[in-house]
Design a protein around this motif. Structure first.
Motif, PDB file in Angstrom:
ATOM      1  N   ASP A 206       0.810  -1.224   0.000  1.00 53.43           N
ATOM      2  CA  ASP A 206       0.000   0.000   0.000  1.00 53.43           C
ATOM      3  C   ASP A 206       0.844   1.275   0.000  1.00 53.43           C
ATOM      4  N   THR A 207       1.929   1.242  -0.756  1.00 52.86           N
ATOM      5  CA  THR A 207       2.772   2.433  -0.897  1.00 52.86           C
ATOM      6  C   THR A 207       2.760   2.917  -2.345  1.00 52.86           C
ATOM      7  N   LEU A 208       1.621   2.745  -2.998  1.00 54.09           N
ATOM      8  CA  LEU A 208       1.448   3.196  -4.372  1.00 54.09           C
ATOM      9  C   LEU A 208       0.319   4.219  -4.384  1.00 54.09           C
ATOM     10  N   HIS A 209       0.639   5.434  -4.815  1.00 51.88           N
ATOM     11  CA  HIS A 209      -0.351   6.511  -4.856  1.00 51.88           C
ATOM     12  C   HIS A 209      -0.091   7.346  -6.103  1.00 51.88           C
TER      13      HIS A 209
ATOM     14  N   VAL B  44       6.701   5.889 -11.090  1.00 49.75           N
ATOM     15  CA  VAL B  44       8.101   6.298 -11.248  1.00 49.75           C
ATOM     16  C   VAL B  44       8.742   6.563  -9.892  1.00 49.75           C
ATOM     17  N   GLY B  45       8.016   7.155  -8.978  1.00 51.38           N
ATOM     18  CA  GLY B  45       8.549   7.375  -7.635  1.00 51.38           C
ATOM     19  C   GLY B  45       8.994   6.083  -6.984  1.00 51.38           C
ATOM     20  N   ASN B  46       8.217   5.039  -7.155  1.00 51.76           N
ATOM     21  CA  ASN B  46       8.596   3.738  -6.603  1.00 51.76           C
ATOM     22  C   ASN B  46       9.778   3.126  -7.349  1.00 51.76           C
ATOM     23  N   ILE B  47       9.788   3.247  -8.665  1.00 53.30           N
ATOM     24  CA  ILE B  47      10.914   2.728  -9.451  1.00 53.30           C
ATOM     25  C   ILE B  47      12.212   3.423  -9.036  1.00 53.30           C
ATOM     26  N   LEU B  48      12.095   4.710  -8.671  1.00 53.21           N
ATOM     27  CA  LEU B  48      13.276   5.491  -8.270  1.00 53.21           C
ATOM     28  C   LEU B  48      13.451   5.533  -6.750  1.00 53.21           C
ATOM     29  N   ASP B  49      12.996   4.491  -6.068  1.00 52.57           N
ATOM     30  CA  ASP B  49      13.244   4.303  -4.637  1.00 52.57           C
ATOM     31  C   ASP B  49      12.665   5.407  -3.763  1.00 52.57           C
ATOM     32  N   GLY B  50      11.497   5.900  -4.116  1.00 56.65           N
ATOM     33  CA  GLY B  50      10.824   6.893  -3.285  1.00 56.65           C
ATOM     34  C   GLY B  50      11.372   8.306  -3.426  1.00 56.65           C
ATOM     35  N   LYS B  51      12.155   8.549  -4.458  1.00 54.76           N
ATOM     36  CA  LYS B  51      12.686   9.896  -4.688  1.00 54.76           C
ATOM     37  C   LYS B  51      11.748  10.645  -5.626  1.00 54.76           C
TER      38      LYS B  51
ATOM     39  N   VAL C 268      -8.652   7.098  -5.731  1.00 53.49           N
ATOM     40  CA  VAL C 268      -7.351   6.977  -6.411  1.00 53.49           C
ATOM     41  C   VAL C 268      -6.482   5.845  -5.888  1.00 53.49           C
ATOM     42  N   THR C 269      -6.714   5.376  -4.669  1.00 51.98           N
ATOM     43  CA  THR C 269      -5.896   4.283  -4.134  1.00 51.98           C
ATOM     44  C   THR C 269      -6.639   2.952  -4.098  1.00 51.98           C
ATOM     45  N   ASP C 270      -7.768   2.886  -4.777  1.00 54.18           N
ATOM     46  CA  ASP C 270      -8.504   1.627  -4.886  1.00 54.18           C
ATOM     47  C   ASP C 270      -7.631   0.600  -5.612  1.00 54.18           C
TER      48      ASP C 270
ATOM     49  N   VAL D 160      -8.196   0.203  -9.341  1.00 55.77           N
ATOM     50  CA  VAL D 160      -7.657   1.333 -10.105  1.00 55.77           C
ATOM     51  C   VAL D 160      -6.151   1.184 -10.264  1.00 55.77           C
ATOM     52  N   LEU D 161      -5.462   0.902  -9.159  1.00 55.15           N
ATOM     53  CA  LEU D 161      -4.007   0.762  -9.189  1.00 55.15           C
ATOM     54  C   LEU D 161      -3.580  -0.425 -10.048  1.00 55.15           C
ATOM     55  N   PHE D 162      -4.340  -1.507  -9.991  1.00 54.11           N
ATOM     56  CA  PHE D 162      -4.007  -2.686 -10.794  1.00 54.11           C
ATOM     57  C   PHE D 162      -4.086  -2.375 -12.286  1.00 54.11           C
ATOM     58  N   LEU D 163      -5.105  -1.628 -12.684  1.00 51.32           N
ATOM     59  CA  LEU D 163      -5.217  -1.254 -14.098  1.00 51.32           C
ATOM     60  C   LEU D 163      -4.021  -0.406 -14.523  1.00 51.32           C
ATOM     61  N   GLY D 164      -3.602   0.511 -13.655  1.00 54.70           N
ATOM     62  CA  GLY D 164      -2.427   1.324 -13.962  1.00 54.70           C
ATOM     63  C   GLY D 164      -1.165   0.492 -14.053  1.00 54.70           C
ATOM     64  N   LEU D 165      -1.005  -0.431 -13.121  1.00 54.41           N
ATOM     65  CA  LEU D 165       0.187  -1.283 -13.132  1.00 54.41           C
ATOM     66  C   LEU D 165       0.216  -2.218 -14.327  1.00 54.41           C
TER      67      LEU D 165
END
Length: 150
Positions: A21-24, A33-40, A104-106, A109-114
């Motif tokens: 649950d750290t995807l927003h 991209v924030g997650n791909i770049l280690d939260g930066k 936005v965090t459903d 919704v997130l699965f479709l984006g991923l």
């Protein structure tokens, strides 16, 4: 087929973000991209708007110098994020007047984006789309058979 290091790392980070649950989508540190770049969130300075696919001056400089961030060029990062946002149901670039998902965090919704992002990452690495299930269900042959019956 061998998987590139950048692809494997990106998929692992996105998988973990989804399940932890750290995807927003609206947070530059917790989006795809924030997650791909280690939260930066430094990547947000590559364009003028979140979700834009056009590099600004700083983004162009990094692109022209051949810089990569966890294996991805600045333009690839912008397209990854745009793909994620569109997959989640946003009209990009992000703006308070543009359409956005109700929740936005459903997870749906997130699965479709991923799903859209994973397909795009496969395209970037010139590999078979691991999200494409048409071969699994022999979908192309079904369409041909239906069109023959019509």
């Amino acid at each position: 087929m061998e998987v590139s290091k950048r692809f494997e790392q990106a998929i692992n980070k996105l998988y973990n973000a989804f399940h932890n649950d750290t995807l927003h989508p609206e947070c530059c540190k917790q989006c795809a991209v924030g997650n791909i770049l280690d939260g930066k969130d430094s990547w947000k300075h590559l364009s003028d708007n979140h979700g834009a696919t056009t590099l600004n001056y700083l983004g162009q400089v990094h692109q022209n110098l051949g810089r990569t961030f966890n294996g991805y060029s600045p333009i690839e990062l912008l397209h990854i994020e745009a793909t994620f946002l569109k997959g989640c149901g946003y009209i990009i670039p992000l703006h308070h007047k543009n359409k956005r998902p109700k929740h936005v965090t459903d997870k749906d919704v997130l699965f479709l984006g991923l799903t859209a992002v994973v397909s795009y990452l496969c395209e970037l690495d010139k590999r078979h789309d691991v999200m494409d299930c048409t071969t699994l269900f022999n979908y192309c042959n079904v369409i041909k058979q239906v069109s023959l019956l019509s």
